[in-house]
Design a protein around this motif. Structure first.
Motif, mmCIF file in Angstrom:
data_model
loop_
_atom_site.group_PDB
_atom_site.id
_atom_site.type_symbol
_atom_site.label_atom_id
_atom_site.label_comp_id
_atom_site.label_asym_id
_atom_site.label_seq_id
_atom_site.Cartn_x
_atom_site.Cartn_y
_atom_site.Cartn_z
ATOM 1 N N TYR A 295 0.844 -1.192 0.000
ATOM 2 C CA TYR A 295 0.000 0.000 0.000
ATOM 3 C C TYR A 295 0.876 1.237 0.000
ATOM 4 C CZ TYR A 295 -4.789 -1.589 0.539
ATOM 5 O OH TYR A 295 -6.026 -2.108 0.296
ATOM 6 N N LEU A 296 0.587 2.150 -0.921
ATOM 7 C CA LEU A 296 1.197 3.474 -0.883
ATOM 8 C C LEU A 296 0.149 4.388 -0.259
ATOM 9 C CD1 LEU A 296 2.499 3.526 -4.578
ATOM 10 C CD2 LEU A 296 3.642 2.581 -2.557
ATOM 11 N N MET A 297 0.425 4.887 0.946
ATOM 12 C CA MET A 297 -0.562 5.713 1.644
ATOM 13 C C MET A 297 -0.041 7.135 1.724
ATOM 14 S SD MET A 297 -1.813 3.086 4.606
ATOM 15 C CE MET A 297 -2.812 1.654 4.190
ATOM 16 N N ASP A 298 -0.867 8.062 2.242
ATOM 17 C CA ASP A 298 -0.413 9.455 2.185
ATOM 18 C C ASP A 298 0.774 9.720 3.104
ATOM 19 O OD1 ASP A 298 -2.808 8.889 3.696
ATOM 20 O OD2 ASP A 298 -2.752 10.941 4.409
ATOM 21 N N GLY A 299 0.924 8.932 4.174
ATOM 22 C CA GLY A 299 2.073 9.166 5.047
ATOM 23 C C GLY A 299 3.123 8.077 4.981
ATOM 24 N N ASN A 300 2.767 6.946 4.425
ATOM 25 C CA ASN A 300 3.650 5.792 4.596
ATOM 26 C C ASN A 300 3.462 4.763 3.492
ATOM 27 O OD1 ASN A 300 1.001 5.319 5.652
ATOM 28 N ND2 ASN A 300 1.753 3.465 6.614
ATOM 29 N N ILE A 301 4.405 3.816 3.492
ATOM 30 C CA ILE A 301 4.276 2.610 2.678
ATOM 31 C C ILE A 301 4.021 1.468 3.644
ATOM 32 C CG2 ILE A 301 5.612 0.912 1.372
ATOM 33 C CD1 ILE A 301 6.866 3.071 -0.193
ATOM 34 N N ARG A 302 3.074 0.611 3.309
ATOM 35 C CA ARG A 302 2.744 -0.507 4.181
ATOM 36 C C ARG A 302 2.897 -1.783 3.361
ATOM 37 N NH1 ARG A 302 -1.729 -1.582 8.664
ATOM 38 N NH2 ARG A 302 -0.935 0.258 9.658
ATOM 39 N N THR A 303 3.758 -2.700 3.807
ATOM 40 C CA THR A 303 3.941 -3.939 3.058
ATOM 41 C C THR A 303 3.346 -5.110 3.828
ATOM 42 O OG1 THR A 303 6.121 -4.342 4.009
ATOM 43 C CG2 THR A 303 6.052 -3.145 1.940
ATOM 44 N N ILE A 304 2.912 -6.111 3.078
ATOM 45 C CA ILE A 304 2.218 -7.267 3.640
ATOM 46 C C ILE A 304 3.088 -8.496 3.409
ATOM 47 C CG2 ILE A 304 0.113 -8.650 3.524
ATOM 48 C CD1 ILE A 304 -1.231 -6.212 2.161
ATOM 49 N N LEU A 305 3.465 -9.180 4.495
ATOM 50 C CA LEU A 305 4.332 -10.351 4.378
ATOM 51 C C LEU A 305 3.628 -11.559 4.991
ATOM 52 C CD1 LEU A 305 6.222 -7.657 5.047
ATOM 53 C CD2 LEU A 305 8.034 -9.325 4.793
ATOM 54 N N PRO A 306 3.111 -12.462 4.152
ATOM 55 C CA PRO A 306 2.455 -13.648 4.699
ATOM 56 C C PRO A 306 3.465 -14.486 5.481
ATOM 57 C CG PRO A 306 2.161 -13.507 2.312
ATOM 58 C CD PRO A 306 3.159 -12.472 2.685
ATOM 59 N N ARG A 307 3.062 -14.950 6.668
ATOM 60 C CA ARG A 307 3.925 -15.818 7.481
ATOM 61 C C ARG A 307 3.423 -17.251 7.448
ATOM 62 N NH1 ARG A 307 8.429 -14.080 7.407
ATOM 63 N NH2 ARG A 307 8.950 -12.175 8.503
ATOM 64 N N SER A 308 2.114 -17.392 7.461
ATOM 65 C CA SER A 308 1.462 -18.698 7.324
ATOM 66 C C SER A 308 0.038 -18.368 6.908
ATOM 67 C CB SER A 308 1.501 -19.478 8.644
ATOM 68 O OG SER A 308 0.749 -18.789 9.623
ATOM 69 N N VAL A 309 -0.792 -19.375 6.757
ATOM 70 C CA VAL A 309 -2.142 -19.101 6.247
ATOM 71 C C VAL A 309 -2.911 -18.175 7.192
ATOM 72 C CG1 VAL A 309 -3.271 -21.140 7.263
ATOM 73 C CG2 VAL A 309 -4.135 -20.189 5.113
ATOM 74 N N ASP A 310 -2.571 -18.218 8.498
ATOM 75 C CA ASP A 310 -3.336 -17.406 9.452
ATOM 76 C C ASP A 310 -2.462 -16.455 10.266
ATOM 77 O OD1 ASP A 310 -2.039 -19.257 10.974
ATOM 78 O OD2 ASP A 310 -3.837 -20.099 11.910
ATOM 79 N N ARG A 311 -1.308 -16.100 9.700
ATOM 80 C CA ARG A 311 -0.427 -15.164 10.402
ATOM 81 C C ARG A 311 0.261 -14.271 9.371
ATOM 82 N NH1 ARG A 311 -0.376 -14.319 15.324
ATOM 83 N NH2 ARG A 311 1.182 -12.805 15.905
ATOM 84 N N THR A 312 0.316 -12.963 9.640
ATOM 85 C CA THR A 312 0.834 -12.013 8.660
ATOM 86 C C THR A 312 1.673 -10.956 9.348
ATOM 87 O OG1 THR A 312 -1.183 -12.334 7.358
ATOM 88 C CG2 THR A 312 0.134 -10.393 6.838
ATOM 89 N N GLU A 313 2.786 -10.629 8.730
ATOM 90 C CA GLU A 313 3.594 -9.512 9.223
ATOM 91 C C GLU A 313 3.300 -8.285 8.367
ATOM 92 O OE1 GLU A 313 7.875 -10.159 9.470
ATOM 93 O OE2 GLU A 313 8.231 -7.996 9.453
ATOM 94 N N VAL A 314 3.263 -7.131 9.026
ATOM 95 C CA VAL A 314 3.082 -5.871 8.311
ATOM 96 C C VAL A 314 4.276 -4.984 8.646
ATOM 97 C CG1 VAL A 314 1.635 -3.812 8.081
ATOM 98 C CG2 VAL A 314 0.565 -6.045 8.407
ATOM 99 N N ARG A 315 4.792 -4.297 7.642
ATOM 100 C CA ARG A 315 5.850 -3.316 7.902
ATOM 101 C C ARG A 315 5.348 -1.966 7.407
ATOM 102 N NH1 ARG A 315 11.390 -6.711 6.272
ATOM 103 N NH2 ARG A 315 10.811 -8.553 7.485
ATOM 104 N N SER A 316 5.434 -0.983 8.272
ATOM 105 C CA SER A 316 4.939 0.346 7.919
ATOM 106 C C SER A 316 6.099 1.332 7.960
ATOM 107 C CB SER A 316 3.847 0.758 8.911
ATOM 108 O OG SER A 316 3.513 2.108 8.713
ATOM 109 N N TYR A 317 6.372 1.953 6.819
ATOM 110 C CA TYR A 317 7.526 2.850 6.670
ATOM 111 C C TYR A 317 7.026 4.271 6.491
ATOM 112 C CZ TYR A 317 9.656 -1.553 4.987
ATOM 113 O OH TYR A 317 10.088 -2.840 4.842
#
Ligand code: FES
Ligand code: FE2
Length: 416
Positions: A295-317
């Motif tokens: 996601y390119l948002m107005d303040g940040n970039i947010r990336t989605i990193l699947p960890r498993s089918v029911d777990r996800t990491e998000v990084r917000s820059y």
């Protein structure tokens, strides 16, 4: 596995099975048919300005090192040792001429070349290492406006083709920084107990904020931060967009989070480089989803990193604008942290809800989720771009149509 087990798309209804969040076989296909064959965002050029700069991340579940080598070229290297698979680089980011595997000491140059095998002499028969010349790498790496993407599919179309029509909105996003390109700060990293597609759906979901974030808006308003007004304005003047490549946009009103003095100074900086009409376009708040993971948002970039089918990491820059009064970036950063930081008022509502959706989607009784909202009032802008009202589920349908095309051979003419 049949597409009709997971998707109903008949003109009146658009339904998705909750099993898309829980099914292991679908998840396995996603890792293969989405994250290996699509273009996937990995880094921003401002994170890798000097030769030797590197960072580590994942493409799907593939661990990778993104490095700028001594010639200045950007490489996406598989972060798995050619000897016995250990992760070679365990740092989040840094600068180095080489990476040395901590297990038995094999060493690789920052362009991936194998440059050393510990105690090599006499240990291997002639030619035994002939096919082991370095770290494996993505098939293609390309950048657009500072955004670095890679794909593991040598047959993939170009990045420009993958972006398609959404590219003009990416340009508007990048032009938020009067001096190109903006600069990314190291991320907030957090995880939630739900499938990765929930974050993909949610960032362009204009239907939920007035309900889910109501108490956050009230609290923020109480402390003098206009937030409910912005949400209401989004519902009045905003739009959503869905694109045939699976991209999506939620668009609100003009950026009004800055105080009037800083806003005027920011507008002046933009007007030095763009005409008035473009300045007004740049100033609209947008959440731009580029399929499948950023996601390119107005303040940040947010990336989605699947960890498993029911777990996800998000990084917000946080994205720092260049060529503006530093007070503008300070205010933008504190606004971002107040709203979407890990202890912000708004972000945690969403994460907690993703876990609730994961729990609900384990129901054996619930057969379908309803994503039909706004079908019949979408405007076709051509070039595969649909536009609708901000609470319509056009973005979610765009994401799931592309998803289904990749994992379930969904027909691209949409006639199910
Ligand atoms: S696993 Fe890397 S050197 Fe052995
Ligand atoms: Fe939200």
């Amino acid at each position: 596995m049949n597409v009709t087990d997971f998707v109903v798309d008949n003109g009146t209804d658009f339904w998705i099975s909750p099993r898309v969040y829980t099914d292991q076989e679908l998840y396995r296909r996603e890792m293969e048919q989405v994250f290996r064959t699509s273009w996937v965002y990995v880094a921003h050029e401002s994170e890798l300005t000097k030769p030797g700069d590197y960072l580590t991340t994942h493409v799907g579940e593939e661990p990778v090192i993104v490095s700028r080598d001594d010639t200045g070229k950007i490489n996406v290297l598989v972060n798995a040792c050619r000897h016995r698979a250990a992760v070679v680089c365990r740092e989040e980011r840094g600068n180095s001429k080489a990476f040395r595997c901590p297990y038995h000491g094999w060493a690789y140059r920052n362009n991936g070349d194998l440059i050393g095998v510990a105690q090599r002499v006499g240990a291997y028969l002639d030619g035994a290492l002939r096919n082991v010349d370095g770290l494996l790498r993505a098939a293609k790496v390309e950048s657009y406006r500072g955004l670095i993407f890679c794909t593991f599919d040598p047959q993939a179309p170009t990045l420009i083709e993958h972006l398609g029509t959404v590219r003009r909105y990416v340009d508007l996003w990048a032009d938020m920084s009067p001096e190109p390109e903006g600069r990314l700060l190291p991320p907030h990293r957090f995880e939630y107990g739900g499938n990765w597609k929930m974050q993909a759906e949610n960032g362009a979901d204009g239907y939920h904020p007035a309900v889910l974030h109501q108490s956050a808006f009230e609290t923020l308003d109480h402390f003098g931060v206009r937030s409910r007004a912005l949400s209401n304005e989004m519902l009045k003047v905003g739009k959503v967009r869905g694109f045939k490549e699976g991209h999506a946009i939620l668009e609100g009103g003009p950026v009004a989070r800055l105080n009037p003095k800083l806003l005027a100074s920011y507008q002046r900086a933009l007007r030095e480089r763009h005409d008035e009409e473009r300045v007004q376009q740049i100033l609209l708040r947008r959440h731009i989803f580029i399929f499948p993971n950023v996601y390119l948002m107005d303040g940040n970039i947010r990336t989605i990193l699947p960890r498993s089918v029911d777990r996800t990491e998000v990084r917000s820059y946080f994205m720092e604008l260049r060529g503006v009064d530093p007070a503008i970036n300070e205010e933008r950063l504190s606004d971002l942290q107040r709203r979407l930081g890990t202890t912000g008022f708004i972000g945690p509502d969403d994460l907690e809800t993703f876990a609730a959706v994961q729990t609900g989607s384990r129901s054996r009784s619930l057969r379908w989720m309803v994503m039909s909202r706004g079908l019949g009032r979408e405007e076709d802008l051509g070039d595969g771009e649909l536009m609708a009202l901000p609470s319509d589920e056009t973005p979610q349908r765009a994401i799931y149509r592309e998803w289904a095309r990749r994992v379930l051979a969904y027909p691209s003419d949409r006639s199910l």
